[in-house]
Design a protein around this motif. Structure first.
Motif, PDB file in Angstrom:
ATOM      1  N   THR A  92      18.600  28.823  15.970  1.00 15.55           N
ATOM      2  CA  THR A  92      19.789  28.022  16.214  1.00 15.55           C
ATOM      3  C   THR A  92      20.843  28.761  17.010  1.00 15.55           C
ATOM      4  OG1 THR A  92      20.981  28.712  14.212  1.00 15.55           O
ATOM      5  CG2 THR A  92      19.423  26.887  13.989  1.00 15.55           C
ATOM      6  N   VAL A  93      20.661  30.072  17.205  1.00 13.14           N
ATOM      7  CA  VAL A  93      21.681  30.859  17.889  1.00 13.14           C
ATOM      8  C   VAL A  93      21.439  30.816  19.383  1.00 13.14           C
ATOM      9  CG1 VAL A  93      22.645  33.163  18.198  1.00 13.14           C
ATOM     10  CG2 VAL A  93      22.021  32.369  15.922  1.00 13.14           C
ATOM     11  N   THR A  94      22.452  30.507  20.140  1.00 22.46           N
ATOM     12  CA  THR A  94      22.358  30.460  21.586  1.00 22.46           C
ATOM     13  C   THR A  94      22.944  31.739  22.165  1.00 22.46           C
ATOM     14  OG1 THR A  94      22.674  28.082  21.489  1.00 22.46           O
ATOM     15  CG2 THR A  94      22.968  29.116  23.622  1.00 22.46           C
ATOM     16  N   ASP A  95      22.101  32.564  22.796  1.00 21.88           N
ATOM     17  CA  ASP A  95      22.593  33.789  23.412  1.00 21.88           C
ATOM     18  C   ASP A  95      23.389  33.444  24.656  1.00 21.88           C
ATOM     19  OD1 ASP A  95      19.422  35.353  22.770  1.00 21.88           O
ATOM     20  OD2 ASP A  95      21.188  35.166  21.501  1.00 21.88           O
ATOM     21  N   ARG A  96      24.591  33.997  24.768  1.00 19.78           N
ATOM     22  CA  ARG A  96      25.436  33.695  25.912  1.00 19.78           C
ATOM     23  C   ARG A  96      25.162  34.678  27.051  1.00 19.78           C
ATOM     24  NH1 ARG A  96      25.651  28.911  24.248  1.00 19.78           N
ATOM     25  NH2 ARG A  96      27.251  28.399  22.743  1.00 19.78           N
ATOM     26  N   ILE A  97      25.585  34.303  28.242  1.00 22.37           N
ATOM     27  CA  ILE A  97      25.379  35.166  29.385  1.00 22.37           C
ATOM     28  C   ILE A  97      26.101  36.482  29.184  1.00 22.37           C
ATOM     29  CG2 ILE A  97      24.989  33.372  31.106  1.00 22.37           C
ATOM     30  CD1 ILE A  97      27.913  33.385  31.740  1.00 22.37           C
ATOM     31  N   THR A  98      25.474  37.566  29.582  1.00 15.84           N
ATOM     32  CA  THR A  98      26.093  38.885  29.465  1.00 15.84           C
ATOM     33  C   THR A  98      26.577  39.388  30.819  1.00 15.84           C
ATOM     34  OG1 THR A  98      23.895  39.883  29.683  1.00 15.84           O
ATOM     35  CG2 THR A  98      24.726  39.516  27.455  1.00 15.84           C
ATOM     36  N   LEU A  99      25.988  38.902  31.897  1.00 19.55           N
ATOM     37  CA  LEU A  99      26.405  39.299  33.237  1.00 19.55           C
ATOM     38  C   LEU A  99      27.009  38.090  33.947  1.00 19.55           C
ATOM     39  CD1 LEU A  99      23.376  41.509  34.368  1.00 19.55           C
ATOM     40  CD2 LEU A  99      25.629  42.274  33.605  1.00 19.55           C
ATOM     41  N   LEU A 100      28.274  38.181  34.270  1.00 23.19           N
ATOM     42  CA  LEU A 100      28.949  37.095  34.971  1.00 23.19           C
ATOM     43  C   LEU A 100      28.846  37.293  36.465  1.00 23.19           C
ATOM     44  CD1 LEU A 100      32.144  36.928  32.744  1.00 23.19           C
ATOM     45  CD2 LEU A 100      30.328  35.228  32.840  1.00 23.19           C
ATOM     46  N   PRO A 101      28.889  36.221  37.246  1.00 22.66           N
ATOM     47  CA  PRO A 101      28.859  36.370  38.710  1.00 22.66           C
ATOM     48  C   PRO A 101      30.056  37.180  39.211  1.00 22.66           C
ATOM     49  CG  PRO A 101      28.522  34.075  38.037  1.00 22.66           C
ATOM     50  CD  PRO A 101      28.948  34.811  36.819  1.00 22.66           C
ATOM     51  N   ASP A 102      29.883  37.756  40.376  1.00 23.62           N
ATOM     52  CA  ASP A 102      30.998  38.492  40.992  1.00 23.62           C
ATOM     53  C   ASP A 102      32.057  37.515  41.488  1.00 23.62           C
ATOM     54  OD1 ASP A 102      29.745  40.941  40.596  1.00 23.62           O
ATOM     55  OD2 ASP A 102      28.644  40.808  42.490  1.00 23.62           O
ATOM     56  N   THR A 103      33.275  38.001  41.600  1.00 25.18           N
ATOM     57  CA  THR A 103      34.359  37.198  42.154  1.00 25.18           C
ATOM     58  C   THR A 103      35.142  38.023  43.171  1.00 25.18           C
ATOM     59  OG1 THR A 103      36.386  35.978  41.641  1.00 25.18           O
ATOM     60  CG2 THR A 103      35.883  37.864  40.239  1.00 25.18           C
ATOM     61  N   GLU A 104      35.602  37.364  44.223  1.00 27.46           N
ATOM     62  CA  GLU A 104      36.403  38.040  45.242  1.00 27.46           C
ATOM     63  C   GLU A 104      37.895  37.916  44.954  1.00 27.46           C
ATOM     64  OE1 GLU A 104      35.268  36.430  48.992  1.00 27.46           O
ATOM     65  OE2 GLU A 104      33.209  37.190  48.890  1.00 27.46           O
ATOM     66  N   VAL A 105      38.249  37.245  43.878  1.00 28.28           N
ATOM     67  CA  VAL A 105      39.653  37.052  43.516  1.00 28.28           C
ATOM     68  C   VAL A 105      40.165  38.303  42.796  1.00 28.28           C
ATOM     69  CG1 VAL A 105      41.261  35.658  42.164  1.00 28.28           C
ATOM     70  CG2 VAL A 105      39.334  34.561  43.352  1.00 28.28           C
ATOM     71  N   SER A 106      41.309  38.800  43.213  1.00 29.85           N
ATOM     72  CA  SER A 106      41.894  39.974  42.561  1.00 29.85           C
ATOM     73  C   SER A 106      42.541  39.589  41.239  1.00 29.85           C
ATOM     74  CB  SER A 106      42.944  40.614  43.468  1.00 29.85           C
ATOM     75  OG  SER A 106      44.066  39.756  43.610  1.00 29.85           O
ATOM     76  N   GLU A 107      42.777  40.571  40.372  1.00 34.35           N
ATOM     77  CA  GLU A 107      43.431  40.310  39.091  1.00 34.35           C
ATOM     78  C   GLU A 107      44.841  39.748  39.298  1.00 34.35           C
ATOM     79  OE1 GLU A 107      43.328  43.267  36.094  1.00 34.35           O
ATOM     80  OE2 GLU A 107      41.277  43.887  36.542  1.00 34.35           O
ATOM     81  N   ALA A 108      45.533  40.255  40.327  1.00 24.36           N
ATOM     82  CA  ALA A 108      46.894  39.775  40.604  1.00 24.36           C
ATOM     83  C   ALA A 108      46.875  38.299  41.000  1.00 24.36           C
ATOM     84  CB  ALA A 108      47.530  40.614  41.708  1.00 24.36           C
ATOM     85  N   ASP A 109      45.939  37.934  41.884  1.00 24.46           N
ATOM     86  CA  ASP A 109      45.837  36.533  42.299  1.00 24.46           C
ATOM     87  C   ASP A 109      45.409  35.649  41.127  1.00 24.46           C
ATOM     88  OD1 ASP A 109      46.617  37.089  44.855  1.00 24.46           O
ATOM     89  OD2 ASP A 109      44.584  37.180  45.678  1.00 24.46           O
ATOM     90  N   ASN A 110      44.516  36.162  40.298  1.00 24.15           N
ATOM     91  CA  ASN A 110      44.091  35.404  39.117  1.00 24.15           C
ATOM     92  C   ASN A 110      45.279  35.120  38.209  1.00 24.15           C
ATOM     93  OD1 ASN A 110      42.035  34.485  36.978  1.00 24.15           O
ATOM     94  ND2 ASN A 110      43.111  36.141  35.931  1.00 24.15           N
ATOM     95  N   SER A 111      46.129  36.105  37.994  1.00 24.76           N
ATOM     96  CA  SER A 111      47.304  35.921  37.136  1.00 24.76           C
ATOM     97  C   SER A 111      48.250  34.879  37.708  1.00 24.76           C
ATOM     98  CB  SER A 111      48.042  37.252  36.960  1.00 24.76           C
ATOM     99  OG  SER A 111      47.222  38.185  36.284  1.00 24.76           O
ATOM    100  N   LYS A 112      48.456  34.917  39.027  1.00 25.50           N
ATOM    101  CA  LYS A 112      49.346  33.951  39.673  1.00 25.50           C
ATOM    102  C   LYS A 112      48.814  32.527  39.530  1.00 25.50           C
ATOM    103  CE  LYS A 112      51.106  37.184  43.171  1.00 25.50           C
ATOM    104  NZ  LYS A 112      51.130  37.515  44.619  1.00 25.50           N
TER     105      LYS A 112
END
Length: 359
Positions: A92-112
């Motif tokens: 019944t347990v669903t294993d979640r993804i451990t590796l997420l896709p890459d992103t070109e968005v910076s942390e600063a832009d993500n926060s904005k």
């Protein structure tokens, strides 16, 4: 067939036939009757799969043997029950993804963008763009230490639920190969499922009497038969073993209510009764008038029952929450057979139905 085969095994080799004997019998069965072959691995796995490290043996033969031994030796069944329960709980347990896709968005832009999204619902095109840009960071944030509640998530990302299409967009970024699978495959799969239902007594009552109904309606009927042909898996709460009923499984997947149901009152009652996402259909067992995904006291209206099931499935992954126990077998089937998303161990009934569909 399983009863006859297991009776033969026990008559010839006792209550505990060796793995080799069980494997030989399963292999002989699918060799003699190729239509019973499992499309994956050895071909006989649905009948018998040997145990591996930390994974007990599974399959119809093994499950029948285990159940007979329990009845014959009820006073010494605790160990066998623990083994079965562990395997079923693992399924019944669903294993979640451990590796997420890459992103070109910076942390600063993500926060904005995240701060803008907290305050703005318009224009929709801008909301969609910023939600797309923050999807990877959002997935990372939701998965951090696994303690985020639905309230935490909606406070940080309110547009996730109040803007149509955002759940599907996030899922498509995390699982691009699976985003359209249900709509691509369900036409064929539903026909096979309805054929399978003709062999299941409980499911027969759900089949329409009319022959001249649309393919979309037949697809909806096939969805609603799944709890009838995929028995709910037992699970433990503390030391207590819980075995969900068919009614509980059905309502945890698609809750069928009459046209004219007061949605506000329904949501108030559901907040007290069920905390997990599920589908609500207004209509009857054949015709769908309206369909919603119910999550966190909110009703997300969908264009069709199929879209509601698709959105609800994607919610489990975007919000990183487990399937509801009563309907876990149904969601596992959709996960492994339709969406091809890895993780968890499908039940034997899930594997058999999958083989019937793709075979």
């Amino acid at each position: 067939m399983v009863r006859i085969l297991v009776s033969h095994l026990m008559e010839k080799f006792g209550e505990y036939p060796s793995p080799d004997r069980k494997k030989e019998l399963a292999l002989a069965l699918v060799t003699q009757f190729p239509c019973l072959r499992d499309s994956e691995g050895s071909g006989y796995g649905v009948w018998y799969t040997p145990g591996r490290y930390r994974h007990p043996a599974t399959g119809f033969l093994e499950e029948r043997l285990r159940n007979i031994r329990k009845r014959l030796h009820s006073h010494s069944s605790a160990s066998a029950q623990r083994s079965q329960t562990t395997n079923e709980r693992r399924a019944t347990v669903t294993d979640r993804i451990t590796l997420l896709p890459d992103t070109e968005v910076s942390e600063a832009d993500n926060s904005k963008m995240t701060e803008w999204l907290k305050k703005s619902k318009q224009p929709v095109s801008q909301v969609e763009e910023f939600m797309r840009g923050t999807a990877i960071y959002r997935a990372q944030w939701i998965r951090e230490n696994g303690s985020k509640s639905l309230m935490d998530i909606t406070q940080e990302y309110p547009r996730l639920l109040d803007t149509p299409g955002m759940i599907a967009q996030d899922f498509g970024i995390l699982y691009p190969h699976a985003k359209d699978k249900l709509f691509e495959i369900w036409g064929h799969a539903s026909q096979r499922i309805l054929s399978y239902c003709k062999t299941e007594k409980r499911a027969l009552d759900l089949l329409p009497l009319q022959t001249n109904i649309s393919s979309d309606t037949l697809g909806d009927v096939a969805l609603k038969t799944l709890p009838a042909i995929l028995p709910p898996l037992p699970y433990k709460i503390g030391s207590k073993m819980v075995r969900p009923s068919y009614q509980e499984a059905k309502e945890a997947f698609v809750d069928l209510q009459p046209v004219g149901t007061n949605i506000i009152q329904y949501l108030e009652e559901e907040e007290q009764r069920r905390q997990f996402p599920h589908v609500l259909q207004l209509g009857d067992k054949v015709n769908c008038s309206q369909a919603f995904v119910i999550v966190g006291g909110v009703a997300l209206e969908q264009d069709s029952l199929l879209q509601a099931v698709d959105t609800c499935f994607k919610l489990f992954y975007v919000l990183d929450i487990e399937y509801p126990k009563p309907a876990a077998a149904v969601w596992q089937f959709l996960q492994h057979t339709i969406y091809s998303v890895p993780g968890g161990v499908p039940s034997t009934h899930c594997r058999l139905l999958r083989q019937f569909i793709i075979g």
